[in-house]
Design a protein around this motif. Structure first.
Motif, PDB file in Angstrom:
ATOM      1  N   ALA A 173       5.561  -2.229   0.112  1.00 36.32           N
ATOM      2  CA  ALA A 173       6.913  -2.454   0.612  1.00 36.32           C
ATOM      3  C   ALA A 173       6.878  -2.931   2.056  1.00 36.32           C
ATOM      4  N   ALA A 174       6.008  -2.309   2.871  1.00 36.41           N
ATOM      5  CA  ALA A 174       5.888  -2.704   4.271  1.00 36.41           C
ATOM      6  C   ALA A 174       5.466  -4.166   4.385  1.00 36.41           C
ATOM      7  N   LYS A 175       4.542  -4.552   3.541  1.00 39.65           N
ATOM      8  CA  LYS A 175       4.077  -5.940   3.541  1.00 39.65           C
ATOM      9  C   LYS A 175       5.193  -6.888   3.138  1.00 39.65           C
ATOM     10  N   ASP A 176       5.977  -6.480   2.150  1.00 37.24           N
ATOM     11  CA  ASP A 176       7.046  -7.342   1.631  1.00 37.24           C
ATOM     12  C   ASP A 176       8.176  -7.546   2.641  1.00 37.24           C
ATOM     13  N   VAL A 177       8.511  -6.492   3.411  1.00 42.45           N
ATOM     14  CA  VAL A 177       9.657  -6.601   4.325  1.00 42.45           C
ATOM     15  C   VAL A 177       9.238  -6.798   5.778  1.00 42.45           C
ATOM     16  N   GLY A 178       7.921  -6.753   6.044  1.00 40.64           N
ATOM     17  CA  GLY A 178       7.454  -7.035   7.400  1.00 40.64           C
ATOM     18  C   GLY A 178       7.358  -5.844   8.328  1.00 40.64           C
ATOM     19  N   ILE A 179       7.138  -4.652   7.779  1.00 48.80           N
ATOM     20  CA  ILE A 179       6.964  -3.465   8.617  1.00 48.80           C
ATOM     21  C   ILE A 179       5.518  -3.398   9.095  1.00 48.80           C
ATOM     22  N   LYS A 180       5.328  -3.171  10.377  1.00 42.00           N
ATOM     23  CA  LYS A 180       3.997  -3.064  10.966  1.00 42.00           C
ATOM     24  C   LYS A 180       3.774  -1.631  11.437  1.00 42.00           C
ATOM     25  N   PHE A 181       2.836  -0.943  10.793  1.00 35.06           N
ATOM     26  CA  PHE A 181       2.513   0.416  11.211  1.00 35.06           C
ATOM     27  C   PHE A 181       1.354   0.358  12.205  1.00 35.06           C
ATOM     28  N   ALA A 182       1.577   0.894  13.411  1.00 38.78           N
ATOM     29  CA  ALA A 182       0.530   0.882  14.426  1.00 38.78           C
ATOM     30  C   ALA A 182      -0.606   1.830  14.054  1.00 38.78           C
ATOM     31  N   SER A 183      -0.269   2.895  13.319  1.00 38.36           N
ATOM     32  CA  SER A 183      -1.273   3.858  12.870  1.00 38.36           C
ATOM     33  C   SER A 183      -0.754   4.578  11.634  1.00 38.36           C
ATOM     34  N   ASP A 184      -1.667   5.155  10.889  1.00 40.57           N
ATOM     35  CA  ASP A 184      -1.282   5.950   9.720  1.00 40.57           C
ATOM     36  C   ASP A 184      -2.342   6.998   9.476  1.00 40.57           C
ATOM     37  N   ALA A 185      -1.950   8.080   8.813  1.00 42.82           N
ATOM     38  CA  ALA A 185      -2.877   9.167   8.543  1.00 42.82           C
ATOM     39  C   ALA A 185      -2.460   9.911   7.282  1.00 42.82           C
ATOM     40  N   ALA A 240      13.624  -0.316  -5.179  1.00 46.50           N
ATOM     41  CA  ALA A 240      13.807  -1.396  -6.144  1.00 46.50           C
ATOM     42  C   ALA A 240      14.925  -2.335  -5.701  1.00 46.50           C
ATOM     43  N   GLU A 241      15.983  -1.771  -5.157  1.00 45.24           N
ATOM     44  CA  GLU A 241      17.099  -2.583  -4.668  1.00 45.24           C
ATOM     45  C   GLU A 241      16.684  -3.453  -3.494  1.00 45.24           C
ATOM     46  N   GLU A 242      15.839  -2.901  -2.632  1.00 43.25           N
ATOM     47  CA  GLU A 242      15.489  -3.592  -1.404  1.00 43.25           C
ATOM     48  C   GLU A 242      14.289  -4.529  -1.531  1.00 43.25           C
ATOM     49  N   THR A 243      13.371  -4.198  -2.437  1.00 43.80           N
ATOM     50  CA  THR A 243      12.140  -4.999  -2.530  1.00 43.80           C
ATOM     51  C   THR A 243      11.796  -5.471  -3.939  1.00 43.80           C
ATOM     52  N   GLY A 244      12.416  -4.867  -4.947  1.00 43.47           N
ATOM     53  CA  GLY A 244      12.056  -5.218  -6.321  1.00 43.47           C
ATOM     54  C   GLY A 244      10.902  -4.395  -6.874  1.00 43.47           C
ATOM     55  N   ILE A 245      10.335  -3.483  -6.081  1.00 40.40           N
ATOM     56  CA  ILE A 245       9.255  -2.609  -6.549  1.00 40.40           C
ATOM     57  C   ILE A 245       9.866  -1.485  -7.387  1.00 40.40           C
ATOM     58  N   THR A 246       9.483  -1.411  -8.651  1.00 39.68           N
ATOM     59  CA  THR A 246      10.150  -0.474  -9.567  1.00 39.68           C
ATOM     60  C   THR A 246       9.298   0.709 -10.007  1.00 39.68           C
ATOM     61  N   ILE A 247       7.981   0.681  -9.789  1.00 38.89           N
ATOM     62  CA  ILE A 247       7.137   1.773 -10.269  1.00 38.89           C
ATOM     63  C   ILE A 247       7.479   3.074  -9.551  1.00 38.89           C
ATOM     64  N   THR A 248       7.421   4.181 -10.258  1.00 41.66           N
ATOM     65  CA  THR A 248       7.728   5.492  -9.688  1.00 41.66           C
ATOM     66  C   THR A 248       6.515   6.420  -9.808  1.00 41.66           C
ATOM     67  N   ALA A 249       6.571   7.518  -9.090  1.00 42.50           N
ATOM     68  CA  ALA A 249       5.511   8.532  -9.153  1.00 42.50           C
ATOM     69  C   ALA A 249       5.957   9.655 -10.083  1.00 42.50           C
ATOM     70  N   TRP A 250       5.090  10.044 -11.028  1.00 41.84           N
ATOM     71  CA  TRP A 250       5.452  11.093 -11.973  1.00 41.84           C
ATOM     72  C   TRP A 250       4.380  12.179 -11.998  1.00 41.84           C
ATOM     73  N   ASN A 251       4.693  13.272 -12.675  1.00 41.38           N
ATOM     74  CA  ASN A 251       3.763  14.387 -12.832  1.00 41.38           C
ATOM     75  C   ASN A 251       3.773  14.844 -14.283  1.00 41.38           C
ATOM     76  N   GLY A 252       2.615  15.272 -14.754  1.00 42.81           N
ATOM     77  CA  GLY A 252       2.531  15.719 -16.144  1.00 42.81           C
ATOM     78  C   GLY A 252       1.561  16.872 -16.314  1.00 42.81           C
ATOM     79  N   LEU A 253       1.545  17.434 -17.510  1.00 40.33           N
ATOM     80  CA  LEU A 253       0.613  18.501 -17.855  1.00 40.33           C
ATOM     81  C   LEU A 253      -0.584  17.902 -18.577  1.00 40.33           C
ATOM     82  N   PHE A 254      -1.795  18.314 -18.160  1.00 36.83           N
ATOM     83  CA  PHE A 254      -3.032  17.784 -18.741  1.00 36.83           C
ATOM     84  C   PHE A 254      -3.984  18.918 -19.086  1.00 36.83           C
TER      85      PHE A 254
END
Length: 320
Positions: A173-185, A240-254
């Motif tokens: 998303a950052a790449k698509d809209v032009g967000i520049k993160f100076a650092s991340d952790a 999804a509204e802002e970038t078109g990225i639709t995949i979500t994060a889910w959790n399941g039992l394994f």
């Protein structure tokens, strides 16, 4: 005569093996659970999967009369806990409550000592209300404003780790809209304190871990990584509204590969009962979480599709 006697004895031995050996696991699985069960959550307590897994464990204990407890084993972006499930006995004694990353992106990155096929889904039950959160005094309220601000100011990002799907989504998303993160952790836990202490300016987080500072007005949502707008913040646009990225994060039992179908069916039965309770409905209402049940067969299809989809997202993480 000797051949007949030997054949007869072999037949008796085989029959006894079926009666007292090979037949035993099947009988035990029909009566599952016959001993205490552990649900393993590979994250610290308090997040959505932890809350809902505890409801499922309580339901199993109540219905079966056997103790079912939740064990939190955090570390390694969830891999340490998932590995314990992959190495457990295939009898339903240990059930993993695992996020999508642990059978997709983490496997693709070569971070897991197990293969995706070592784990079998019982079902998927949660779509995380994943969000991008900032302090309320941050001089930006949208992704576009964050992108503009980041061009001339340092902005730090807190995330779940480079092989975590929400992280890959964030960087795409950052790449698509032009967000520049100076650092991340990466952080094992992302909550209000992460923002309050200044450890990060912006974080990817589940709503449940930041509800306190959202309600107090100390934090605000910039966007949500969800299918629909969050019930707790209907004015916040989805990614999804802002970038078109639709995949979500889910959790399941394994469970471990080879666990009897009858055991998986019992686990699914307890889970579905727990997820229909008023307590589960209250969690959905208060956090915006998507709570449902996708059975084993359909869950396998979801995992296969997401495994391929995440390849593209992970490619955007190269160099990180």
């Amino acid at each position: 005569m000797r051949k007949k006697t030997k054949a007869f004895l072999s037949g008796v031995t085989l029959a006894m093996a079926v009666l007292f050996g090979a037949g035993t696991p099947a009988l035990a699985s029909d009566n599952y659970p016959t001993r205490p069960v552990k649900f393993l959550v590979p994250w610290p307590p308090g997040d959505l999967e932890d809350v809902l897994t505890r409801l499922i464990a309580e339901e199993m204990s109540k219905e079966s009369g056997k103790p079912a407890t939740v064990v939190n084993r955090a570390g390694g972006g969830g891999v340490i806990g998932a590995t314990s499930v992959a190495n457990s006995r295939p009898d339903g004694g240990m059930i993993g409550s695992l996020v999508v990353d642990l059978v997709t992106t983490q496997v693709q990155a070569g971070n897991t000592p197990y293969a995706m096929s070592d784990l079998e889904p019982v079902g998927i039950f949660l779509d995380y209300p994943m969000t991008l959160v900032a302090r309320s005094d941050a001089p930006y309220n949208t992704l576009a404003e964050l992108a503009t601000y980041s061009q001339t100011h340092d902005v730090s990002l807190g995330h779940f780790g480079y092989e975590a799907l929400p992280t890959a989504i964030t960087f795409k998303a950052a790449k698509d809209v032009g967000i520049k993160f100076a650092s991340d952790a990466p952080f094992d836990s992302l909550d209000c304190s992460t923002l309050a202490t200044g450890d990060a300016d912006v974080i990817t987080a589940n709503t449940i871990t930041v509800l306190a500072c959202l309600k107090s007005g100390d934090a605000k949502l910039l966007t949500s990584f969800t299918r629909n707008r969050l019930s707790i913040s209907p004015d916040t646009p989805t990614l999804a509204e802002e970038t078109g990225i639709t995949i979500t994060a889910w959790n399941g039992l394994f469970v471990r590969k080879g666990t009897p179908e009858s055991v998986k069916e019992k686990i699914a039965m307890y889970a579905q009962k727990a997820l229909k309770t008023d307590r589960a409905k209250d969690v959905a209402k208060s956090t915006g979480a998507g709570i449902f049940w996708i059975g084993e067969k359909e869950a396998k299809k979801v995992i296969a599709e997401d495994f391929e989809t995440t390849r593209e997202l992970m490619s955007s993480m190269k160099g990180k």
